[in-house]
Design a protein around this motif. Structure first.
Motif, PDB file in Angstrom:
ATOM      1  N   SER A 127      24.886 -11.041  44.823  1.00 30.47           N
ATOM      2  CA  SER A 127      25.934 -10.059  44.559  1.00 30.47           C
ATOM      3  C   SER A 127      27.107 -10.709  43.840  1.00 30.47           C
ATOM      4  N   LYS A 128      27.409 -11.941  44.216  1.00 33.05           N
ATOM      5  CA  LYS A 128      28.516 -12.666  43.580  1.00 33.05           C
ATOM      6  C   LYS A 128      28.198 -13.002  42.130  1.00 33.05           C
ATOM      7  N   SER A 129      26.999 -13.506  41.883  1.00 27.70           N
ATOM      8  CA  SER A 129      26.660 -13.875  40.511  1.00 27.70           C
ATOM      9  C   SER A 129      26.472 -12.648  39.630  1.00 27.70           C
ATOM     10  N   ALA A 130      26.111 -11.497  40.220  1.00 28.40           N
ATOM     11  CA  ALA A 130      26.009 -10.267  39.437  1.00 28.40           C
ATOM     12  C   ALA A 130      27.358  -9.937  38.806  1.00 28.40           C
ATOM     13  N   LYS A 131      28.412 -10.164  39.564  1.00 23.22           N
ATOM     14  CA  LYS A 131      29.761  -9.885  39.067  1.00 23.22           C
ATOM     15  C   LYS A 131      30.134 -10.830  37.931  1.00 23.22           C
ATOM     16  N   THR A 132      29.847 -12.116  38.105  1.00 18.95           N
ATOM     17  CA  THR A 132      30.197 -13.073  37.055  1.00 18.95           C
ATOM     18  C   THR A 132      29.316 -12.876  35.821  1.00 18.95           C
ATOM     19  N   LEU A 133      28.069 -12.481  36.016  1.00 22.62           N
ATOM     20  CA  LEU A 133      27.180 -12.239  34.882  1.00 22.62           C
ATOM     21  C   LEU A 133      27.649 -11.051  34.054  1.00 22.62           C
ATOM     22  N   MET A 134      28.135 -10.015  34.709  1.00 19.25           N
ATOM     23  CA  MET A 134      28.639  -8.853  33.982  1.00 19.25           C
ATOM     24  C   MET A 134      29.761  -9.264  33.043  1.00 19.25           C
ATOM     25  N   GLY A 135      30.689 -10.052  33.549  1.00 17.06           N
ATOM     26  CA  GLY A 135      31.789 -10.515  32.722  1.00 17.06           C
ATOM     27  C   GLY A 135      31.319 -11.455  31.632  1.00 17.06           C
ATOM     28  N   TRP A 136      30.357 -12.286  31.956  1.00 18.03           N
ATOM     29  CA  TRP A 136      29.847 -13.257  30.997  1.00 18.03           C
ATOM     30  C   TRP A 136      29.180 -12.565  29.811  1.00 18.03           C
ATOM     31  N   LEU A 137      28.349 -11.560  30.099  1.00 15.05           N
ATOM     32  CA  LEU A 137      27.611 -10.884  29.040  1.00 15.05           C
ATOM     33  C   LEU A 137      28.516 -10.036  28.151  1.00 15.05           C
ATOM     34  N   LEU A 138      29.638  -9.594  28.678  1.00 20.37           N
ATOM     35  CA  LEU A 138      30.568  -8.803  27.877  1.00 20.37           C
ATOM     36  C   LEU A 138      31.165  -9.627  26.740  1.00 20.37           C
ATOM     37  N   ASP A 139      31.262 -10.912  26.935  1.00 17.68           N
ATOM     38  CA  ASP A 139      31.912 -11.782  25.949  1.00 17.68           C
ATOM     39  C   ASP A 139      30.935 -12.388  24.948  1.00 17.68           C
ATOM     40  N   LEU A 140      29.645 -12.109  25.083  1.00 19.29           N
ATOM     41  CA  LEU A 140      28.658 -12.722  24.203  1.00 19.29           C
ATOM     42  C   LEU A 140      27.836 -11.657  23.487  1.00 19.29           C
ATOM     43  N   ASP A 141      27.620 -11.854  22.205  1.00 23.10           N
ATOM     44  CA  ASP A 141      26.837 -10.914  21.406  1.00 23.10           C
ATOM     45  C   ASP A 141      25.545 -11.590  20.958  1.00 23.10           C
ATOM     46  N   GLU A 142      24.620 -11.746  21.880  1.00 24.47           N
ATOM     47  CA  GLU A 142      23.341 -12.363  21.589  1.00 24.47           C
ATOM     48  C   GLU A 142      22.336 -11.909  22.636  1.00 24.47           C
ATOM     49  N   PRO A 143      21.049 -12.211  22.451  1.00 27.97           N
ATOM     50  CA  PRO A 143      20.036 -11.778  23.417  1.00 27.97           C
ATOM     51  C   PRO A 143      20.403 -12.202  24.841  1.00 27.97           C
ATOM     52  N   THR A 144      20.066 -11.345  25.795  1.00 28.75           N
ATOM     53  CA  THR A 144      20.452 -11.585  27.187  1.00 28.75           C
ATOM     54  C   THR A 144      19.946 -12.921  27.718  1.00 28.75           C
ATOM     55  N   ASP A 145      18.701 -13.296  27.389  1.00 27.27           N
ATOM     56  CA  ASP A 145      18.180 -14.554  27.933  1.00 27.27           C
ATOM     57  C   ASP A 145      18.942 -15.757  27.396  1.00 27.27           C
ATOM     58  N   PHE A 146      19.340 -15.727  26.121  1.00 26.96           N
ATOM     59  CA  PHE A 146      20.122 -16.835  25.574  1.00 26.96           C
ATOM     60  C   PHE A 146      21.501 -16.887  26.224  1.00 26.96           C
ATOM     61  N   ALA A 147      22.076 -15.695  26.467  1.00 22.92           N
ATOM     62  CA  ALA A 147      23.397 -15.642  27.103  1.00 22.92           C
ATOM     63  C   ALA A 147      23.333 -16.195  28.525  1.00 22.92           C
ATOM     64  N   ILE A 148      22.286 -15.852  29.250  1.00 23.96           N
ATOM     65  CA  ILE A 148      22.147 -16.343  30.619  1.00 23.96           C
ATOM     66  C   ILE A 148      21.880 -17.840  30.619  1.00 23.96           C
ATOM     67  N   SER A 149      21.174 -18.331  29.613  1.00 22.25           N
ATOM     68  CA  SER A 149      20.960 -19.770  29.497  1.00 22.25           C
ATOM     69  C   SER A 149      22.297 -20.492  29.360  1.00 22.25           C
ATOM     70  N   GLN A 150      23.207 -19.923  28.570  1.00 17.91           N
ATOM     71  CA  GLN A 150      24.542 -20.514  28.449  1.00 17.91           C
ATOM     72  C   GLN A 150      25.306 -20.395  29.766  1.00 17.91           C
ATOM     73  N   TYR A 151      25.114 -19.289  30.460  1.00 15.39           N
ATOM     74  CA  TYR A 151      25.731 -19.085  31.777  1.00 15.39           C
ATOM     75  C   TYR A 151      25.333 -20.231  32.715  1.00 15.39           C
ATOM     76  N   CYS A 152      24.066 -20.630  32.632  1.00 13.35           N
ATOM     77  CA  CYS A 152      23.564 -21.675  33.521  1.00 13.35           C
ATOM     78  C   CYS A 152      24.130 -23.057  33.199  1.00 13.35           C
ATOM     79  N   GLU A 153      24.785 -23.198  32.053  1.00 10.97           N
ATOM     80  CA  GLU A 153      25.445 -24.460  31.749  1.00 10.97           C
ATOM     81  C   GLU A 153      26.718 -24.623  32.574  1.00 10.97           C
ATOM     82  N   HIS A 154      27.196 -23.518  33.152  1.00  9.38           N
ATOM     83  CA  HIS A 154      28.461 -23.537  33.892  1.00  9.38           C
ATOM     84  C   HIS A 154      28.306 -23.127  35.356  1.00  9.38           C
ATOM     85  N   PHE A 155      27.168 -22.539  35.694  1.00  9.97           N
ATOM     86  CA  PHE A 155      26.958 -22.083  37.069  1.00  9.97           C
ATOM     87  C   PHE A 155      25.685 -22.730  37.626  1.00  9.97           C
TER      88      PHE A 155
END
Length: 217
Positions: A127-155
């Protein structure tokens, strides 16, 4: 993983993550509609959980694989943001990999995912990461899997390779494999397959239903 999201309408990341938060799920497993897994998935997840718990419970400044006797709420540990169970890219293997036996001669490796990943056949969030992912994806304009890969560089993300959840490609015209790729060369697949899954649950089910499993035109 106790969440069961309504499969209709089609899953959209921002709306799906919002539903996870609204329902206050402790965790949710998100899979693609063509996902497949081994018939031994339950045993594989038990092994994966043991390795993930050791990793997620270790202090960030300590050895990543320090085991802990501290009770956890989740069998996967309580200190993770995303479990990447189904991917299609092999990142550079970090030193903190831990193997567990798969089916036949196959072995799986659990490791911290720090970018370089792609495909989202199946992944778990909290539930916590769902919230951070929502904010993360709003700031990136690229395929979701690539965006989440970048997310994993920080989480804190944990991945397994070969994947425990893969993409099943059914017998028949190959043009049905993807709704993104254009064109049709007229080729077809004579038998359904799921890469890197030793005993496909889909093929096992079709066999038990008496399906021939081969393309007849």
């Amino acid at each position: 993983m106790s969440a069961s999201l309504d499969p209709s309408p089609p899953f959209c990341p921002d709306k799906g993550y919002g539903r996870v938060m609204e329902a206050k799920y402790s965790s949710a497993l998100i899979i693609e509609d063509d996902a497949d897994w081994d018939v031994a998935l339950k045993r594989q997840l038990t092994n994966f959980a043991n390795k993930t718990r050791a990793l997620s419970n270790a202090g960030r400044n300590e050895s990543l694989w320090t085991t802990s006797d501290t009770p956890t709420h989740s069998p996967y540990g309580d200190d993770w943001d995303l479990l990447w169970l189904g991917n299609c890219a092999t990142p550079p293997a970090p030193p903190e990999i831990q193997p567990f036996p798969g089916e036949g001669e196959q072995a799986h490796y659990v490791f911290p995912a720090r970018g370089g990943m792609s495909c989202l056949y199946g992944y778990a969030i909290t539930s916590k990461s769902a919230k951070t992912l929502m904010g993360w994806l709003l700031d990136l304009d690229e395929p979701t899997d690539f965006a989440i890969s970048q997310y994993c560089e920080h989480f804190r993300c944990v991945a397994v390779w070969p994947q425990l959840i893969g993409e099943h490609k059914p017998m028949g015209p190959r043009r049905k494999d993807s709704s993104i790729k254009e064109g049709d060369d007229g080729s077809f697949r004579e038998k359904g397959e799921t890469s890197r899954i030793v005993h496909s649950a889909i093929l096992d089910m079709l066999e038990k239903l008496g399906h021939k499993g081969r393309w007849e035109g």
